[in-house]
Motif scaffolding. Structure first.
Motif, PDB file in Angstrom:
ATOM      1  N   MET A  80     -61.648  21.159  87.657  1.00  0.00           N
ATOM      2  CA  MET A  80     -62.190  20.970  86.316  1.00  0.00           C
ATOM      3  C   MET A  80     -61.926  19.545  85.824  1.00  0.00           C
ATOM      4  O   MET A  80     -62.818  18.880  85.289  1.00  0.00           O
ATOM      5  N   ILE A  81     -60.718  19.039  86.011  1.00  0.00           N
ATOM      6  CA  ILE A  81     -60.383  17.681  85.580  1.00  0.00           C
ATOM      7  C   ILE A  81     -61.234  16.657  86.324  1.00  0.00           C
ATOM      8  O   ILE A  81     -61.756  15.718  85.722  1.00  0.00           O
ATOM      9  N   ALA A  82     -61.399  16.847  87.616  1.00  0.00           N
ATOM     10  CA  ALA A  82     -62.222  15.930  88.407  1.00  0.00           C
ATOM     11  C   ALA A  82     -63.661  15.922  87.905  1.00  0.00           C
ATOM     12  O   ALA A  82     -64.291  14.863  87.820  1.00  0.00           O
ATOM     13  N   ALA A  83     -64.191  17.079  87.540  1.00  0.00           N
ATOM     14  CA  ALA A  83     -65.559  17.163  87.035  1.00  0.00           C
ATOM     15  C   ALA A  83     -65.695  16.448  85.689  1.00  0.00           C
ATOM     16  O   ALA A  83     -66.672  15.720  85.454  1.00  0.00           O
ATOM     17  N   VAL A  84     -64.710  16.625  84.817  1.00  0.00           N
ATOM     18  CA  VAL A  84     -64.741  15.956  83.509  1.00  0.00           C
ATOM     19  C   VAL A  84     -64.664  14.443  83.690  1.00  0.00           C
ATOM     20  O   VAL A  84     -65.419  13.688  83.059  1.00  0.00           O
ATOM     21  N   LEU A  85     -63.779  13.968  84.556  1.00  0.00           N
ATOM     22  CA  LEU A  85     -63.648  12.528  84.786  1.00  0.00           C
ATOM     23  C   LEU A  85     -64.922  11.949  85.405  1.00  0.00           C
ATOM     24  O   LEU A  85     -65.356  10.856  85.020  1.00  0.00           O
ATOM     25  N   ALA A  86     -65.532  12.678  86.322  1.00  0.00           N
ATOM     26  CA  ALA A  86     -66.778  12.213  86.940  1.00  0.00           C
ATOM     27  C   ALA A  86     -67.879  12.123  85.898  1.00  0.00           C
ATOM     28  O   ALA A  86     -68.654  11.162  85.874  1.00  0.00           O
ATOM     29  N   GLN A 103     -67.458  11.631  82.668  1.00  0.00           N
ATOM     30  CA  GLN A 103     -67.135  10.498  81.806  1.00  0.00           C
ATOM     31  C   GLN A 103     -67.544   9.178  82.471  1.00  0.00           C
ATOM     32  O   GLN A 103     -68.075   8.289  81.801  1.00  0.00           O
ATOM     33  N   ARG A 104     -67.301   9.065  83.777  1.00  0.00           N
ATOM     34  CA  ARG A 104     -67.681   7.836  84.500  1.00  0.00           C
ATOM     35  C   ARG A 104     -69.197   7.662  84.490  1.00  0.00           C
ATOM     36  O   ARG A 104     -69.684   6.561  84.299  1.00  0.00           O
ATOM     37  N   ARG A 105     -69.924   8.745  84.723  1.00  0.00           N
ATOM     38  CA  ARG A 105     -71.394   8.653  84.703  1.00  0.00           C
ATOM     39  C   ARG A 105     -71.894   8.248  83.324  1.00  0.00           C
ATOM     40  O   ARG A 105     -72.799   7.430  83.195  1.00  0.00           O
ATOM     41  N   ASN A 106     -71.303   8.816  82.279  1.00  0.00           N
ATOM     42  CA  ASN A 106     -71.746   8.534  80.918  1.00  0.00           C
ATOM     43  C   ASN A 106     -71.363   7.120  80.469  1.00  0.00           C
ATOM     44  O   ASN A 106     -72.046   6.555  79.605  1.00  0.00           O
ATOM     45  N   SER A 107     -70.297   6.574  81.017  1.00  0.00           N
ATOM     46  CA  SER A 107     -69.877   5.240  80.602  1.00  0.00           C
ATOM     47  C   SER A 107     -70.561   4.149  81.410  1.00  0.00           C
ATOM     48  O   SER A 107     -70.431   2.967  81.102  1.00  0.00           O
ATOM     49  N   GLY A 108     -71.260   4.558  82.476  1.00  0.00           N
ATOM     50  CA  GLY A 108     -71.991   3.584  83.276  1.00  0.00           C
ATOM     51  C   GLY A 108     -71.148   2.818  84.281  1.00  0.00           C
ATOM     52  O   GLY A 108     -71.561   1.800  84.801  1.00  0.00           O
ATOM     53  N   THR A 109     -69.941   3.292  84.553  1.00  0.00           N
ATOM     54  CA  THR A 109     -69.094   2.611  85.534  1.00  0.00           C
ATOM     55  C   THR A 109     -69.102   3.319  86.845  1.00  0.00           C
ATOM     56  O   THR A 109     -69.433   4.414  87.005  1.00  0.00           O
TER      57      THR A 109
END
Length: 68
Positions: A54-60, A62-68
């Protein structure tokens, strides 16, 4: 730590214990679990894995949404 057996990859692949029982030719699931039950993850292991996923999915996300 135990010596890896031929059964380890089946357990790690999350194969159903009843399937492993049939592959081994054990008469009962009790025979399989009495012999190899220590290889199967316990509830704590499963819970930890679910939280890590779950944490890995949330972090992924967030990365997609931040464009990094």
């Amino acid at each position: 730590m135990s010596i890896p057996s031929a059964i380890d990859p089946l357990v790690w692949a999350n194969l159903n214990p009843k399937v492993i029982q049939a592959l081994l030719g054990h008469a009962t699931i009790a025979e399989t679990m009495d012999t190899y039950g220590h290889l199967f993850p316990n509830d704590e292991d499963l819970d930890r894995g679910a939280v890590e996923t779950m944490i890995a999915a949330v972090l992924a996300k967030q990365r997609r949404n931040s464009g990094t």
